[in-house]
Design a protein around this motif. Structure first.
Motif, PDB file in Angstrom:
ATOM      1  N   ASP A  49       0.813  -1.215   0.000  1.00  0.00           N
ATOM      2  CA  ASP A  49       0.000   0.000   0.000  1.00  0.00           C
ATOM      3  C   ASP A  49       0.853   1.275   0.000  1.00  0.00           C
ATOM      4  O   ASP A  49       0.400   2.337   0.388  1.00  0.00           O
ATOM      5  CB  ASP A  49      -0.952   0.011   1.218  1.00  0.00           C
ATOM      6  N   TYR A  65      -4.133  -3.867   2.992  1.00  0.00           N
ATOM      7  CA  TYR A  65      -2.978  -3.688   3.874  1.00  0.00           C
ATOM      8  C   TYR A  65      -3.280  -2.674   4.981  1.00  0.00           C
ATOM      9  O   TYR A  65      -2.942  -2.886   6.143  1.00  0.00           O
ATOM     10  CB  TYR A  65      -1.759  -3.233   3.070  1.00  0.00           C
ATOM     11  N   ALA A  66      -3.945  -1.571   4.585  1.00  0.00           N
ATOM     12  CA  ALA A  66      -4.216  -0.495   5.545  1.00  0.00           C
ATOM     13  C   ALA A  66      -5.218  -0.921   6.618  1.00  0.00           C
ATOM     14  O   ALA A  66      -5.353  -0.253   7.630  1.00  0.00           O
ATOM     15  CB  ALA A  66      -4.715   0.752   4.816  1.00  0.00           C
ATOM     16  N   GLU A  67      -5.900  -2.046   6.400  1.00  0.00           N
ATOM     17  CA  GLU A  67      -6.868  -2.517   7.400  1.00  0.00           C
ATOM     18  C   GLU A  67      -6.218  -3.456   8.425  1.00  0.00           C
ATOM     19  O   GLU A  67      -6.848  -3.851   9.395  1.00  0.00           O
ATOM     20  CB  GLU A  67      -8.009  -3.280   6.713  1.00  0.00           C
ATOM     21  N   LEU A  68      -4.963  -3.801   8.164  1.00  0.00           N
ATOM     22  CA  LEU A  68      -4.299  -4.736   9.079  1.00  0.00           C
ATOM     23  C   LEU A  68      -4.023  -4.044  10.405  1.00  0.00           C
ATOM     24  O   LEU A  68      -3.586  -2.902  10.453  1.00  0.00           O
ATOM     25  CB  LEU A  68      -2.976  -5.221   8.480  1.00  0.00           C
ATOM     26  N   ARG A  69      -4.271  -4.770  11.477  1.00  0.00           N
ATOM     27  CA  ARG A  69      -3.940  -4.257  12.793  1.00  0.00           C
ATOM     28  C   ARG A  69      -2.489  -4.665  13.051  1.00  0.00           C
ATOM     29  O   ARG A  69      -2.141  -5.823  12.934  1.00  0.00           O
ATOM     30  CB  ARG A  69      -4.881  -4.911  13.809  1.00  0.00           C
ATOM     31  N   PRO A  71       0.460  -4.171  11.201  1.00  0.00           N
ATOM     32  CA  PRO A  71       0.829  -4.916   9.994  1.00  0.00           C
ATOM     33  C   PRO A  71       2.183  -5.630  10.055  1.00  0.00           C
ATOM     34  O   PRO A  71       2.366  -6.647   9.388  1.00  0.00           O
ATOM     35  CB  PRO A  71       0.844  -3.848   8.898  1.00  0.00           C
TER      36      PRO A  71
END
Lengths: 329, 255
Positions: A49, A65-69, A71
Motif C-alpha cells: 500500500d 494492507y491499511a486494514e491490518l492491525r 501490519p
C-alpha cells in the motif's frame, strides 16, 4: 495468503504493471522473477500500500494492507537497504518500528542478534556497508515475527558470504512454515531457493507455476544434428514423423526424441552425420526466451507471441508455445 | 488500525533519537535569547536617539522578542527536518509499512513535534523576555503590565506555529532541501523586505510571519490593519492550509 486481482499501475501513458493476477501461497518460497524494469518493485510497493494501484486490488488474508492491525506482525518486508534513518542508531530505528506495532522491546535485541548486528546496535546506519544495511532491513522485516516475508532483490550487491546467509535464511523461514515472497532478476538464484515461480515481463504475468513444473516445461532438451546432406536427413526425419528445427548455422535441433533413435534413423537412410549430440537449454535461457518474447511484443509487430508464451505458462503440457516464442525471440 | 497511543510513542522516540532535534531546538533558544538581549541592550543605550514618536510607541516586551526573527529560522529547520528526513533517508517506506494509516501517522508526527516545539518555545519566550528586560534598564516592563503576559505566551505560540507551518510545507514538497530553500529566504528576507515597501506592505501584512508577530506586540503598529487576535487568526489560517495541504499530498501520493 496474498492475492492480487487485476493490479495495474500506470504513470501517465506508461504501463508499469499490467493487469497482474496471482496468489502468493502460504508455507512456501515464491520467487518473483523478471528482468530489471519488469515492474517487480512497483508490484511489491503496491502490495504494501505504498503505491496505489491504478486499477485492481491487493488483499492480505482477505484484508487491505491499511486494514491490518499492527501490519508488521503479518508481513515483514525488505524493499531496499536504505530505508532507515541514517542518523538514528540501528537499535533506535527498530525500536520506533516496534513501538508503533506494539512489539516488545526485547524482540528488537533478539532480531539484531539474529542478523548479526548486535555488536553495532548502538551505531548509526549512516556508516554501515551495503551488507550491514541489508541485514538491518531484514531485522526490520523479522521484527514482528510475521507469517509472510517479502524481500525485494535481497542479494543485490552482496558479497558471497551475505548471499549465502540470505539463501539460508529464506530456506530456514520456509522450513518453519513461513510464506516467503522474494523477487530477483536471476533465474539461477530462484532455482536455488524458490518452490513456486511467478514470472513477469514488462509488467505482465508470463508464468505462475511450481518450480518443478517450470523446469519440466522450460528445460528444453534436444538433440543437435549436423550433416553435409541436410535435405536427405530432413526427409528421413519427416518420414518418421519427427519435427525438426533448423538453426541459423544450418544444424538441426530435434526435441523429445532419444538420441539412439536418431542415430539409427540416420544409419538406416545412409545419411552422413558430422554431429549427433544431446543438449540441455538452461533455465536461465528459458527465462530469457520467455521475457524476451514479452519485450518483443512491445517493440515489434509480433503481436501473437505473448499469447503463446502465456499459453505455455498456463498449460503444463503445452510445450509448443514456449518453444515457438523462444525460436522467434 | 494501529493504536494511536502506540503511534504517538513511536513518533516521540523518532524525534528523541536524532541529533537534529537537539541542535535545531537549542539553536532556536540560543539565537532568540541572545539576539533579543543584544537588541534590547542596543535599544537601551540609544534610546535617547530615537524619535519622539518611536519613544512614545516603544514596546519593551516586543523588543526582547526581536531575536525571534532569527530564532524562527531554527524552528523552521526543526519543522522541515522532522518531516523531510523521512523522505531524504527513505525511512518513509518503512514508517508507512508499519503504520499504513497515513492520516494517523501524519498527525501523530505533527502532534509530537509541535508539543516539543511548544515546550522549547515557551522556555525560550520567557527567557528572552526576562533577559531582555534585565538589560533594558529604566525602559523595561514586567509580566504584570497590561498585555505583556499575553505577548510573551503568544511569542511562544508564534514559534510553535512557524514550526508546524514548516512541517506542512515540507510534507507538501516531500523534501527537506526544497522546503528549506523556500521557507528560509521567505521568512528571513522576502517578507522582511516587503513590509518596508509601501505598495507591497498591504499584502505583506497578511503573510504568516507578519500576522503572527502582531500577536507578540504589546503596542500595536498603527499601519497594521488587525490586532493581536486578528494576527493569530490569520496565522492560524496559514498553518491550517499548510497542514491540510500536507495531509492531502501525503494521502494522495505514492510513497
Amino acid at each position: 495468503m496474498i492475492e492480487l486481482a487485476g493490479v495495474t499501475k500506470r504513470y501517465g501513458e506508461k504501463v508499469v504493471v499490467d493487469d497482474l493476477t496471482f496468489h502468493v501461497r502460504p508455507g512456501s518460497v515464491t520467487g518473483f522473477l523478471g528482468p530489471n524494469g519488469a515492474g517487480k518493485s512497483t508490484t511489491m510497493r503496491m502490495m504494501l500500500d505504498l503505491d496505489r494501484p491504478t486499477a485492481g486490488q491487493v488483499r492480505i488474508d482477505g484484508k487491505r494492507y491499511a486494514e491490518l492491525r499492527d501490519p508488521l506482525r503479518y508481513i515483514g518486508a525488505l524493499l531496499d537497504a536504505k530505508a532507515m534513518h541514517g542518523g538514528r542508531s540501528a537499535r533506535d530505528n527498530l525500536m520506533c518500528l516496534a513501538l508503533s506495532n506494539r512489539i516488545p522491546a526485547a524482540r528488537v535485541d533478539e532480531v539484531l542478534e539474529e542478523v548479526g548486528l548486535a555488536a553495532v546496535a548502538r551505531k548509526r546506519p549512516k556508516g554501515f556497508s551495503l551488507g550491514m544495511g541489508q541485514r538491518l532491513g531484514i531485522a526490520a522485516a523479522l521484527l514482528g515475527d510475521p507469517e509472510i516475508l517479502m524481500f525485494d532483490e535481497p542479494v543485490n550487491g552482496l558479497d558471497p558470504e551475505g548471499i549465502h546467509w540470505i539463501r539460508t535464511l529464506m530456506r530456514d523461514l520456509a522450513a518453519k512454515g513461513r510464506t516467503v515472497f522474494v523477487s530477483s532478476h536471476l533465474m539461477s538464484e530462484m532455482a536455488l531457493t524458490a518452490d513456486h515461480l511467478v514470472v513477469i515481463g514488462r509488467g505482465r504475468l508470463l508464468a505462475d507455476t511450481s518450480m518443478p513444473e517450470f523446469i519440466a516445461q522450460n528445460s528444453r532438451s534436444f538433440v543437435r544434428m549436423r550433416t553435409p546432406e541436410p535435405e536427405k536427413l530432413h526427409d528421413a526425419l519427416c518420414a518418421a514423423g519427427i519435427v525438426v528445427e533448423t538453426t541459423p548455422e544450418g544444424a538441426f535441433e530435434v526435441p523429445d526424441v532419444p538420441v539412439e533413435r536418431l542415430g539409427e534413423l540416420a544409419a538406416e537412410h545412409g545419411v552422413v552425420l558430422h554431429e549427433l549430440s544431446p543438449e540441455h537449454a538452461s533455465l536461465e535461457e528459458a527465462f530469457i526466451r520467455m521475457t524476451g518474447a514479452a519485450a518483443e511484443y512491445r517493440t515489434g509487430p509480433h503481436g501473437a507471441l505473448p499469447a503463446q508464451a502465456r499459453g505455455a505458462a498456463e498449460d503444463p503440457t503445452g510445450h509448443r508455445g514456449a518453444r515457438t516464442a523462444g525460436k522467434d525471440a | 488500525m494501529a493504536a494511536p497511543a502506540a503511534v504517538l510513542h513511536s513518533e516521540w522516540v523518532k524525534i528523541r533519537t536524532v541529533r537534529s532535534t537537539g541542535w535545531t531546538l537549542a539553536m532556536a533558544f540560543l539565537v532568540t535569547v541572545a539576539f533579543g538581549v543584544l537588541l534590547s541592550a542596543l535599544t537601551n543605550s540609544r534610546f535617547d536617539d530615537l524619535s519622539k514618536q518611536d519613544q512614545l510607541t516603544f514596546d519593551a516586551a516586543g523588543t526582547s522578542f526581536a531575536g525571534g526573527v532569527l530564532g524562527q529560522l531554527a524552528m523552521i529547520a526543526f519543522g522541515v527536518m522532522v518531516v523531510g528526513s523521512e523522505y531524504s533517508t527513505g525511512m518513509i517506506r518503512t514508517s508507512l509499512a508499519a503504520v499504513p494509516q497515513r492520516g494517523a501517522l501524519y498527525f501523530a508526527k505533527l502532534a509530537v513535534a509541535s508539543a516539543s516545539a511548544l515546550v522549547v518555545a515557551t522556555v525560550t519566550s520567557f527567557a528572552a523576555f526576562f533577559a531582555g528586560q534585565s538589560v533594558l534598564g529604566s525602559h523595561s516592563t514586567s509580566l504584570g503590565e497590561p498585555h505583556v503576559l499575553r505577548a510573551t505566551l503568544c511569542a511562544a505560540l508564534y514559534m510553535t506555529l512557524i514550526a508546524l507551518f514548516s512541517m506542512g510545507v515540507a510534507m507538501m514538497l516531500r523534501s527537506s532541501m526544497l522546503a528549506m530553500g523556500i521557507l528560509m529566504p521567505l521568512f528571513f528576507l522576502v517578507t522582511q523586505i516587503l513590509v518596508t515597501v509601501p505598495g507591497a506592505k498591504k499584502v505583506a501584512h497578511y503573510f504568516p510571519d507578519q500576522a503572527g508577530q502582531a500577536m507578540t506586540r504589546v503596542v500595536q503598529n498603527d499601519d497594521t490593519p488587525y490586532g493581536p487576535w486578528g494576527g493569530l487568526a490569520i496565522m492560524a489560517l496559514w498553518v491550517a492550509a499548510a497542514v491540510i495541504g500536507g495531509l492531502a499530498v501525503f494521502r494522495g501520493r505514492d510513497a
